[in-house]
Design a protein around this motif. Structure first.
Motif, mmCIF file in Angstrom:
data_model
loop_
_atom_site.group_PDB
_atom_site.id
_atom_site.type_symbol
_atom_site.label_atom_id
_atom_site.label_comp_id
_atom_site.label_asym_id
_atom_site.label_seq_id
_atom_site.Cartn_x
_atom_site.Cartn_y
_atom_site.Cartn_z
ATOM 1 N N ARG A 33 31.522 32.608 39.815
ATOM 2 C CA ARG A 33 31.060 33.867 40.414
ATOM 3 C C ARG A 33 31.186 35.022 39.425
ATOM 4 O O ARG A 33 32.011 34.983 38.502
ATOM 5 C CB ARG A 33 31.890 34.187 41.663
ATOM 6 N N ALA A 34 30.380 36.059 39.652
ATOM 7 C CA ALA A 34 30.432 37.258 38.820
ATOM 8 C C ALA A 34 31.781 37.950 38.996
ATOM 9 O O ALA A 34 32.390 37.890 40.065
ATOM 10 C CB ALA A 34 29.307 38.207 39.202
ATOM 11 N N ILE A 35 32.247 38.597 37.929
ATOM 12 C CA ILE A 35 33.546 39.279 37.935
ATOM 13 C C ILE A 35 33.297 40.779 37.800
ATOM 14 O O ILE A 35 32.531 41.220 36.944
ATOM 15 C CB ILE A 35 34.435 38.776 36.783
ATOM 16 N N TYR A 36 33.970 41.558 38.656
ATOM 17 C CA TYR A 36 33.864 43.023 38.626
ATOM 18 C C TYR A 36 35.229 43.598 38.267
ATOM 19 O O TYR A 36 36.219 43.306 38.935
ATOM 20 C CB TYR A 36 33.421 43.565 39.987
ATOM 21 N N HIS A 37 35.257 44.399 37.209
ATOM 22 C CA HIS A 37 36.485 45.110 36.828
ATOM 23 C C HIS A 37 36.337 46.549 37.326
ATOM 24 O O HIS A 37 35.414 47.251 36.917
ATOM 25 C CB HIS A 37 36.682 45.122 35.311
ATOM 26 N N LEU A 38 37.232 46.954 38.205
ATOM 27 C CA LEU A 38 37.185 48.312 38.745
ATOM 28 C C LEU A 38 38.342 49.127 38.181
ATOM 29 O O LEU A 38 39.458 48.618 38.038
ATOM 30 C CB LEU A 38 37.288 48.308 40.275
ATOM 31 N N LYS A 39 38.070 50.371 37.860
ATOM 32 C CA LYS A 39 39.139 51.304 37.480
ATOM 33 C C LYS A 39 39.318 52.227 38.679
ATOM 34 O O LYS A 39 38.413 53.000 39.012
ATOM 35 C CB LYS A 39 38.736 52.094 36.235
ATOM 36 N N LEU A 40 40.464 52.089 39.335
ATOM 37 C CA LEU A 40 40.708 52.801 40.590
ATOM 38 C C LEU A 40 41.845 53.795 40.446
ATOM 39 O O LEU A 40 42.854 53.505 39.812
ATOM 40 C CB LEU A 40 41.080 51.797 41.692
ATOM 41 N N ARG A 41 41.676 54.982 41.058
ATOM 42 C CA ARG A 41 42.760 55.973 41.112
ATOM 43 C C ARG A 41 43.236 56.077 42.550
ATOM 44 O O ARG A 41 42.459 56.382 43.452
ATOM 45 C CB ARG A 41 42.288 57.335 40.628
ATOM 46 N N ASN A 42 44.525 55.802 42.746
ATOM 47 C CA ASN A 42 45.135 55.946 44.059
ATOM 48 C C ASN A 42 45.133 57.434 44.421
ATOM 49 O O ASN A 42 45.727 58.245 43.718
ATOM 50 C CB ASN A 42 46.564 55.396 44.024
ATOM 51 N N LEU A 43 44.457 57.796 45.512
ATOM 52 C CA LEU A 43 44.331 59.210 45.874
ATOM 53 C C LEU A 43 45.613 59.782 46.478
ATOM 54 O O LEU A 43 45.737 60.995 46.609
ATOM 55 C CB LEU A 43 43.164 59.401 46.840
ATOM 56 N N MET A 44 46.561 58.931 46.822
ATOM 57 C CA MET A 44 47.826 59.425 47.360
ATOM 58 C C MET A 44 48.839 59.690 46.244
ATOM 59 O O MET A 44 49.623 60.622 46.323
ATOM 60 C CB MET A 44 48.424 58.408 48.352
#
Length: 186
Positions: A33-44
């Motif tokens: 399957r395709a792989i998605y790398h996400l860069k996430l910022r925790n808003l809390m």
């Protein structure tokens, strides 16, 4: 929302916590399957993370709203804001406000990011006007090139300013870079 639909600036709810998507990259290996790398910022908490997801993974969207508010005052590390539409007051803790506190002065118009009726982030105007309360005196003719000196603003912010700036003058300060923009005449 499927991971393939996620894009920059989406707000996702992961394990009951709101995250802002800052970057998405996609890899399609030869097998699997395709792989998605996400860069996430925790808003809390403001903490960045870079988890990996596979095609078919799903998320809930976080319903984040932005409201126009006015800064009222600070008391014991709690910052009080008033919604300019409903006149309701909200309190933000110093840990959420962070270094943005150096740009807040009474009656400043700001935008507050809300999640489930709780303020989670503060969006400042691009520039604010602050008064110089303390600065070093410059020596006339001390150098040929332009120099900067340190100035302390009414909110406690310390920035580099041109040598001609004096105490009591009002300066326009860029809130993104924390740098001097211009002297406000008036």
């Amino acid at each position: 929302m499927e991971v393939s639909e996620v894009s920059k600036n989406n707000k996702l709810l992961i394990d009951g916590v709101p995250f802002a998507v800052e970057n998405v990259s996609f890899v399609k290996p030869g097998k699997g399957r395709a792989i998605y790398h996400l860069k996430l910022r925790n808003l809390m908490t403001g903490v960045l993370s870079e988890p990996t997801y596979h095609s078919g993974d799903k998320f809930d969207e976080a319903s984040i709203t932005v409201r126009d508010m006015q800064f009222l005052y600070e008391e014991h590390g709690h910052y009080h804001f008033m919604d300019t539409g409903s006149f309701e007051q909200y309190i933000m803790d110093e840990t959420i406000v962070g270094d943005k506190k150096f740009y807040l002065k009474d009656s400043l118009g700001v935008q507050v990011m809300m999640w489930e009726e709780r303020p989670i982030d503060l969006i400042l105007p691009k520039a604010v006007e602050l008064k110089v309360v303390e600065t070093e005196s410059s020596m006339k003719g001390a150098t040929v090139t332009a120099q900067q000196k340190l100035a302390k603003m009414e909110t406690g912010l310390e920035i580099g300013v041109p040598a001609f700036i004096k105490e009591g003058e009002v300066l326009r300060i860029n809130t993104l870079t924390g740098s001097y923009v211009e002297r406000v005449v008036g």
